[in-house]
Motif scaffolding. Sequence first.
Motif, mmCIF file in Angstrom:
data_model
loop_
_atom_site.group_PDB
_atom_site.id
_atom_site.type_symbol
_atom_site.label_atom_id
_atom_site.label_comp_id
_atom_site.label_asym_id
_atom_site.label_seq_id
_atom_site.Cartn_x
_atom_site.Cartn_y
_atom_site.Cartn_z
ATOM 1 N N LYS B 29 0.831 -1.209 0.000
ATOM 2 C CA LYS B 29 0.000 0.000 0.000
ATOM 3 C C LYS B 29 0.867 1.263 0.000
ATOM 4 O O LYS B 29 0.548 2.247 -0.672
ATOM 5 N N LEU B 77 -7.805 3.975 -11.722
ATOM 6 C CA LEU B 77 -7.652 2.521 -11.755
ATOM 7 C C LEU B 77 -6.301 2.112 -11.190
ATOM 8 O O LEU B 77 -5.262 2.424 -11.766
ATOM 9 N N LEU B 78 -6.354 1.431 -10.062
ATOM 10 C CA LEU B 78 -5.134 0.887 -9.486
ATOM 11 C C LEU B 78 -5.168 -0.607 -9.791
ATOM 12 O O LEU B 78 -6.044 -1.319 -9.287
ATOM 13 N N GLN B 118 -6.627 -7.097 -9.767
ATOM 14 C CA GLN B 118 -6.911 -7.077 -8.332
ATOM 15 C C GLN B 118 -6.676 -5.688 -7.767
ATOM 16 O O GLN B 118 -5.853 -4.938 -8.298
ATOM 17 N N ASN B 119 -7.409 -5.368 -6.682
ATOM 18 C CA ASN B 119 -7.107 -4.126 -5.963
ATOM 19 C C ASN B 119 -6.186 -4.471 -4.796
ATOM 20 O O ASN B 119 -5.773 -5.625 -4.630
ATOM 21 N N SER B 120 -5.918 -3.479 -3.962
ATOM 22 C CA SER B 120 -4.947 -3.715 -2.877
ATOM 23 C C SER B 120 -5.509 -4.628 -1.782
ATOM 24 O O SER B 120 -4.781 -5.059 -0.899
ATOM 25 N N THR B 125 -11.621 -7.411 -10.174
ATOM 26 C CA THR B 125 -12.617 -6.638 -10.915
ATOM 27 C C THR B 125 -12.418 -6.974 -12.386
ATOM 28 O O THR B 125 -11.293 -7.231 -12.804
#
Lengths: 170, 168
Positions: B29, B77-78, B118-120, B125
Amino acid sequence: MKKWSLLTLVGADQQAIVAAVTRVLAEADCELGETSMMRMGGSFAMMLRVRHENQDLATLLKEVCGQLSLHLHIDDDVDTASSAMEPDVNITVYGADRSGIVAEVTGILATAGLNIIDLETAMAGTADKPIYIMTIEGQALQGVDALTEAAKMISDGVELNIIPIQTLRA
Amino acid sequence: MAVLEIIHYPDQRLKQESEPVTVFDQALKDFLSELEETRLSGPGAVGIAAPQVGVAKRIAIVDVSKLKKPVDNHGYLLMINPEITHWEGMEKGREGCLSVPDFTGNVIRAEKIKIRFQNSEQQWTEFETTGYEARAIQHEIDHLDGMLFLDRLVSRRTDLFERKVYKK
């Protein structure tokens, strides 16, 4: 103090002209910047920005130009300022070939703020029905809409597409 | 937080394939925050990928929601471990890259893609996107595979038929 020169070389097209000319420049420690080289009709035309230690380029290239029958033109002290101009519009033009297409299109678009960065034209079609094709990359100094509006004045029979370029920076 | 150093080609780290992210922790993060800060410090950069700061991990950020000329977008978008699962159409566009200063060139990309990532928090998604956003995502995912837009340059003579046609 190194300086920039712009070389223009033109001659009848034959194989390995680029290799021969650039070999001479490389062996004399001349560095190439932007270049544009292409076959045009039966000729081959080269334009090269060269950085060098104030050398006599005419003498340096005399032998290779003689061997390949190239005409050489040298412009010294070419502006060294950053030349990276960003196009923001791409224009394609085509139509039945006739004289004056380039003059008409560029004349009308110039009044609407077109600054041409790169322009190429080609002839195509058949001998009895030739067509003329032009692609332009440039800057729409008064905006793309001004170009689109001005393009309405271009004669019938000339097709024109004006496409904004939105450069991705990532 | 700090702005990270952008590495420039010919740094060979830009030509390496990146590794998937497997550890989702605070350090990740922190890195994501720094990567975003670095993107925002670049002049008008709509995307950045971890290899551009010398980190060989499959992480990229794209945000085309703040352009002067607005385009369809999915916001900020991360993307962690992103994959393109579907490609459609072709479009020529002009690109530049933080890792290749002072040059822009024409590149052909898919017009429409389906992307999953993937997100953190490790959640996946998936969605479809088109045009400029799809182009930015393809540019960034290329970085994760050790590819630069220089690997995909097309001649300025290459022209594709475009949809937008202005007739007199």
